[in-house]
Write a protein that holds these residues in place. Structure first.
Motif, mmCIF file in Angstrom:
data_model
loop_
_atom_site.group_PDB
_atom_site.id
_atom_site.type_symbol
_atom_site.label_atom_id
_atom_site.label_comp_id
_atom_site.label_asym_id
_atom_site.label_seq_id
_atom_site.Cartn_x
_atom_site.Cartn_y
_atom_site.Cartn_z
ATOM 1 N N LEU A 1 88.325 -4.591 -3.649
ATOM 2 C CA LEU A 1 89.298 -4.730 -2.566
ATOM 3 C C LEU A 1 90.118 -3.454 -2.482
ATOM 4 C CD1 LEU A 1 90.871 -6.162 -0.357
ATOM 5 C CD2 LEU A 1 92.283 -7.230 -2.147
ATOM 6 N N VAL A 2 89.908 -2.700 -1.406
ATOM 7 C CA VAL A 2 90.661 -1.476 -1.170
ATOM 8 C C VAL A 2 91.836 -1.809 -0.269
ATOM 9 C CG1 VAL A 2 90.627 0.840 -0.181
ATOM 10 C CG2 VAL A 2 88.628 -0.014 -1.423
ATOM 11 N N GLN A 3 93.038 -1.672 -0.807
ATOM 12 C CA GLN A 3 94.245 -1.881 -0.005
ATOM 13 C C GLN A 3 94.629 -0.539 0.622
ATOM 14 O OE1 GLN A 3 97.176 -4.643 -2.173
ATOM 15 N NE2 GLN A 3 95.807 -3.977 -3.810
ATOM 16 N N ASN A 4 94.234 -0.354 1.847
ATOM 17 C CA ASN A 4 94.489 0.897 2.555
ATOM 18 C C ASN A 4 95.876 0.838 3.176
ATOM 19 O OD1 ASN A 4 94.554 3.160 4.133
ATOM 20 N ND2 ASN A 4 92.880 2.555 5.489
ATOM 21 N N ASN A 5 96.864 1.370 2.435
ATOM 22 C CA ASN A 5 98.239 1.336 2.950
ATOM 23 C C ASN A 5 98.632 2.648 3.629
ATOM 24 O OD1 ASN A 5 98.939 3.182 0.916
ATOM 25 N ND2 ASN A 5 99.771 1.605 -0.438
ATOM 26 N N GLY A 6 97.641 3.511 3.875
ATOM 27 C CA GLY A 6 97.884 4.694 4.683
ATOM 28 C C GLY A 6 98.223 5.960 3.922
ATOM 29 N N LEU B 1 96.029 9.225 4.882
ATOM 30 C CA LEU B 1 94.601 8.967 4.753
ATOM 31 C C LEU B 1 93.751 10.039 5.442
ATOM 32 C CD1 LEU B 1 92.394 6.999 3.788
ATOM 33 C CD2 LEU B 1 92.584 5.868 6.012
ATOM 34 N N ALA B 2 94.199 10.507 6.595
ATOM 35 C CA ALA B 2 93.409 11.476 7.360
ATOM 36 C C ALA B 2 93.200 12.782 6.591
ATOM 37 C CB ALA B 2 94.088 11.770 8.699
ATOM 38 N N GLN B 3 94.050 13.058 5.598
ATOM 39 C CA GLN B 3 93.926 14.293 4.827
ATOM 40 C C GLN B 3 93.122 14.104 3.538
ATOM 41 O OE1 GLN B 3 97.657 16.337 4.203
ATOM 42 N NE2 GLN B 3 98.340 15.982 6.305
ATOM 43 N N GLN B 4 92.629 12.886 3.312
ATOM 44 C CA GLN B 4 91.839 12.671 2.095
ATOM 45 C C GLN B 4 90.469 12.095 2.378
ATOM 46 O OE1 GLN B 4 92.525 9.304 -0.426
ATOM 47 N NE2 GLN B 4 94.300 8.669 0.746
ATOM 48 N N SER B 5 90.233 11.601 3.581
ATOM 49 C CA SER B 5 88.915 11.046 3.890
ATOM 50 C C SER B 5 88.603 11.209 5.367
ATOM 51 C CB SER B 5 88.869 9.551 3.526
ATOM 52 O OG SER B 5 87.629 8.987 3.900
ATOM 53 N N ALA B 6 87.356 11.629 5.649
ATOM 54 C CA ALA B 6 86.892 11.763 7.029
ATOM 55 C C ALA B 6 85.968 10.613 7.412
ATOM 56 C CB ALA B 6 86.162 13.097 7.216
ATOM 57 N N ALA C 1 91.124 -3.627 3.288
ATOM 58 C CA ALA C 1 92.211 -4.330 3.959
ATOM 59 C C ALA C 1 93.194 -3.289 4.493
ATOM 60 C CB ALA C 1 92.908 -5.282 2.999
ATOM 61 N N VAL C 2 93.327 -3.228 5.812
ATOM 62 C CA VAL C 2 94.222 -2.253 6.437
ATOM 63 C C VAL C 2 95.636 -2.821 6.429
ATOM 64 C CG1 VAL C 2 94.699 -0.896 8.513
ATOM 65 C CG2 VAL C 2 92.332 -1.468 7.910
#
Length: 388
Positions: free
Chosen positions: A210-215, A222-227, A275-276
């Motif tokens: 479960l990836v808690q994507n809190n930005g 996030l945009a600076q660590q994953s494309a 999970a966004v």
């Protein structure tokens, strides 16, 4: 320049048989949009008792975060990474597991640990600086809180695979253990994360990520660590199913996670769920989040607070009124009072316990270090006696 595919490459004769058949990636691709329940027709199909339980636990979870943050400000916790705004992910993760399953949390997942039955004071022992872990992992089937990013993902795969091997040779062993690893979006940029997914896919291990994507990875957006299109897409390269869910929609997270756990339990393979969500508080009490995000951004996410969204749905459906809200609030205050009482008690600490659980048999270096500590303690005690 034309990039040739395999069929037109010079000298291509087809893959060796050891390569195996090529898999269709389509079934592995995540949902085109995050799965949502609240505010949709699906909300009316969710069990009402489940909605009430989710609300009750979310309210207690929010109060837990508030009280722990206060304890940190009072100096009774060395640090506290709040999960305020991410409570739906934490609560759902604890709820979908059986007693025989294992949870592998990160440092921000103390609420998930408490929701699985650990006392708050024990779950927060690491943050207090008193010990590496304040609870027995075997008793609760919860691994110690992981501070290094994503290392717990590898441990989850190893345990899940080992449990399956043990069940095959021991008729008394549990046959359907699932491991659930909680990871932040920053953790998906770590090598351990990809190693864990690779082994999980190859071994078909009964594990859910479960990836808690809190930005943000602390202050890095996030945009600076994953494309990647989504973090759930990272599952596909490892032959794993990816799912995408609205992390602030409690019944949606619960439903997607429950399906993922049962998928893994049935032997159909691991699942990665993204999970966004959003971290409403700073990274920790030592962080100044205003340096890297705007108040407008935070306000926009506050409007999508998981607690507010669920309460609105329950009121609209006639499942919650002011009296019900007040009753749950009282229960939350009882939890906060219990936490304060637990932290008022001064723990009896044994520095020598630091060496107890490093290896089954202490190494010569550990024995030497333990002897140094004992000598230092004896000398310190002698000085205190002389001072008297």
């Amino acid at each position: 320049m034309t990039i040739l595919d395999d069929s037109t490459a010079p000298g291509f004769v087809g893959p060796p048989s050891s390569h195996g058949p090529r898999r269709d990636p389509a079934p592995l691709l995540p949902d085109p949009e995050p799965v949502r329940v609240l505010g949709t027709e699906a909300a009316g199909k969710v069990d009402t008792d489940l909605l009430r339980v989710l609300y009750h636990r979310l309210v207690l979870g929010r109060r837990f975060n508030q009280q722990a943050t206060t304890l940190a400000r009072q100096g009774r916790l060395a640090v506290y990474p709040a999960s305020t705004g991410q409570e739906a992910c934490q609560i759902a993760a604890a709820m979908v597991l059986r007693e025989s399953d294992w949870l592998f949390p990160s440092y921000r997942d103390t609420l998930a640990v408490v929701s699985r039955g650990v006392r708050p004071v024990d779950a927060l022992t690491l943050m207090r600086g008193n010990a590496h872990s304040g609870y027995d992992p075997r008793e609760h089937r919860i691994a110690p809180l992981s501070t290094p990013l994503a290392t717990q993902a590898c441990h989850a795969v190893g345990l899940a695979h080992a449990a399956r091997l043990r069940a095959a040779s021991d008729p008394w062993a549990a046959e359907d253990v699932v491991a659930l690893a909680l990871i932040g979006d920053g953790g998906t940029s770590e090598g351990d994360f990809h190693e864990a997914l690779n082994f999980a896919g190859v071994l078909n291990a009964p594990v859910v990520f479960l990836v808690q994507n809190n930005g943000y990875a602390i202050s890095v957006p996030l945009a600076q660590q994953s494309a990647a299109p989504t973090l759930a897409h990272k599952a596909v390269g490892h032959g794993i199913i990816g799912r995408l869910v609205d992390g602030n929609d409690a019944p949606a997270v619960h439903g997607v996670l429950r399906a993922a756990v049962e998928h893994a339990r049935s032997g159909r393979g691991p699942v990665l769920v993204e999970a966004v969500t959003y971290r409403l508080e700073a990274h920790t009490n030592a962080d100044d989040a205003t340096r890297y995000r705007t108040s407008e951004e935070v306000a926009a996410w506050q409007a999508r607070d998981p607690l507010t969204l669920l309460e609105r749905q329950l009121r609209k459906a006639g499942l919650l009124d002011d009296a019900g809200v007040a009753a749950v609030a009282r229960a939350a205050e009882e939890l906060a009072a219990e936490m304060r009482a637990q932290f008022d008690r001064v723990p009896d600490l044994d520095p020598g316990s630091l060496f107890t659980h490093v290896y089954a048999q202490p190494t010569s270096q550990l024995r030497e270090q333990a002897a140094e500590l004992m000598a230092w303690q004896a000398a310190d005690a002698a000085k205190s006696d002389d001072a008297r």
